[in-house]
Design an enzyme around this catalytic site. Structure first.
Site, PDB file in Angstrom:
ATOM      1  N   GLN A 216       0.865  -1.181   0.000  1.00  0.00           N
ATOM      2  CA  GLN A 216       0.000   0.000   0.000  1.00  0.00           C
ATOM      3  C   GLN A 216       0.905   1.236   0.000  1.00  0.00           C
ATOM      4  OE1 GLN A 216      -3.770  -0.704   0.295  1.00  0.00           O
ATOM      5  NE2 GLN A 216      -2.619  -2.419  -0.575  1.00  0.00           N
ATOM      6  N   GLY A 257     -11.915   3.000   3.295  1.00  0.00           N
ATOM      7  CA  GLY A 257     -10.925   2.091   2.738  1.00  0.00           C
ATOM      8  C   GLY A 257      -9.958   2.776   1.787  1.00  0.00           C
ATOM      9  N   HIS A 258      -8.989   1.989   1.309  1.00  0.00           N
ATOM     10  CA  HIS A 258      -7.933   2.547   0.458  1.00  0.00           C
ATOM     11  C   HIS A 258      -8.479   2.974  -0.902  1.00  0.00           C
ATOM     12  CE1 HIS A 258      -6.831  -1.826  -0.957  1.00  0.00           C
ATOM     13  NE2 HIS A 258      -8.017  -1.452  -1.369  1.00  0.00           N
ATOM     14  N   ASN A 259      -7.853   4.013  -1.432  1.00  0.00           N
ATOM     15  CA  ASN A 259      -8.170   4.547  -2.763  1.00  0.00           C
ATOM     16  C   ASN A 259      -9.533   5.230  -2.849  1.00  0.00           C
ATOM     17  OD1 ASN A 259      -5.756   3.296  -3.536  1.00  0.00           O
ATOM     18  ND2 ASN A 259      -6.813   1.504  -4.361  1.00  0.00           N
ATOM     19  N   SER A 277     -11.647   1.936  -3.229  1.00  0.00           N
ATOM     20  CA  SER A 277     -11.745   2.431  -4.603  1.00  0.00           C
ATOM     21  C   SER A 277     -13.115   2.990  -4.950  1.00  0.00           C
ATOM     22  CB  SER A 277     -11.358   1.324  -5.599  1.00  0.00           C
ATOM     23  OG  SER A 277     -10.033   0.879  -5.358  1.00  0.00           O
TER      24      SER A 277
END
Length: 355
Positions: A216, A257-259, A277
């Protein structure tokens, strides 16, 4: 707030002065000399308190209130008891907040919990970190190498700021926050216990080597005027950044969450879960406990009802709700149809469909 023991008491004011501060109309000018010493809810207010009324759900409390004065719209002015001075306002709650912000400005943003006005002796600050003048660092905070922090920012007790993090001016990082791999703008309030910039949940699942972790390597970018509620987690991106747009207000215990990209001036209520995402547009409002699946797009101005599960894109200005979420009109029609089926089944003389 009949006894605001943790905050400064407001200065006494006459009802005429209160009317000017709230931009409301005092219906009976003869009461302009009445002294108001504080703000309170309908059910706790006394003869020297200002309160407000704008919701019929609290009509019984209005009828019994002992308040000295009440902000109210024309629609409900006749419901105010005779002993209560009436201040007419098109938006009573907004007017109430206007005076509350002036009288209780010390409650608008956190301060040093230890009354500190500089760098606490027990704080640990790497020599390569750069802190502008006026930064406050509370006891036991840790600031890592190459960190930059702008003037007027407060770093709370036992907070940990990781290497290379950039924090702008007039921010507040609450006690026990952990921040890494993040760029944070000006006037950002991060409440206690937040984790920002940790690994996202990135794995290649069920391979011959088990669950293979994906590096990450992105960042968290938080723009100006954002608030992040206590206990919230914002994961850094995997390849691209996780972005929180300016003016967005995030409630407690939210998982991002990520992105994920959250647009400007969004409202995220408590216990929301945003999978990786996602793209969320500007001025989006998500109710408490909303869960949104990954790789979706929520359009500008969309609203999602509390406790909804979202598995599809939502168009701009959409009003969605339910599990799984769909346009609210469709959702309500389906609820009515199911209730009708259940009711018809319960009255079936043959008892068909009953347990």
């Amino acid at each position: 707030m009949a006894q605001p023991i943790f905050f400064e008491k407001p200065p006494p004011a006459t009802l005429a002065e209160v009317a000017a501060l709230t931009k409301a109309q005092l219906v009976d000018p003869a009461r302009g000399g009445l002294r108001i010493t504080g703000l309170a809810s309908l059910d706790e207010a006394g003869p020297m308190h200002l309160t407000f009324f704008d919701n019929l759900r609290y009509a019984d409390q209005l009828a019994r209130t002992k308040a000295g004065a009440c902000l109210v719209s024309d629609r409900f002015a006749a419901r105010v008891p005779a002993h209560v001075a009436v201040l007419r306002s098109a938006q009573p709650f907004r007017a109430f907040v206007r005076i509350a912000r002036q009288w209780h400005s010390d409650a608008l943003r956190p301060k040093s919990w230890s009354g500190n006005d500089g760098i606490a002796p027990s704080a640990i600050i790497d020599p390569s970190a750069h802190l502008e003048d006026g930064v406050i660092v509370d006891p036991l905070a840790v600031i890592g190498p190459e960190v930059e922090i702008g003037a007027g920012t407060v770093i709370g007790a036992a907070a940990v700021i990781g290497p290379g993090v950039k924090i702008g001016r007039d921010c507040n990082v609450g006690p026990h926050c952990a921040i890494q791999a993040a760029l944070i703008g000006n006037n950002v309030l991060i409440y206690p216990g937040c984790s920002i910039g940790q690994d996202g949940y990135g794995f290649v699942f069920f391979g011959p080597e088990g669950h293979l972790k994906v590096p990450q390597t992105g960042r968290v970018v938080i723009q100006n005027d954002v608030e992040v509620g206590a206990g919230t987690t914002i994961d850094r991106g995997s390849l691209r950044d996780t972005v929180i747009g300016e003016g967005t207000k995030i409630d407690n215990q939210v998982q991002i969450g990520h992105n994920v990209t959250v647009g400007r001036h969004c409202l995220l209520a408590a216990q929301i879960g945003l999978a990786g995402s996602l793209t969320i547009g500007d001025n989006v409002a998500l109710g408490a406990k909303v869960g949104i699946n990954n790789h979706l797009k929520i359009g500008d101005g969309a609203q999602v009802t509390a406790m909804s599960g979202v598995k599809d894109d939502i168009p701009p200005n959409g009003r969605w709700g339910g599990y799984f979420a769909k346009p609210t009109r469709q959702w309500f029609r389906e609820i009515v149809a199911v209730e009708r089926l259940a009711r018809d089944g319960a009255t079936d003389p043959k008892g068909e469909g009953q347990e």
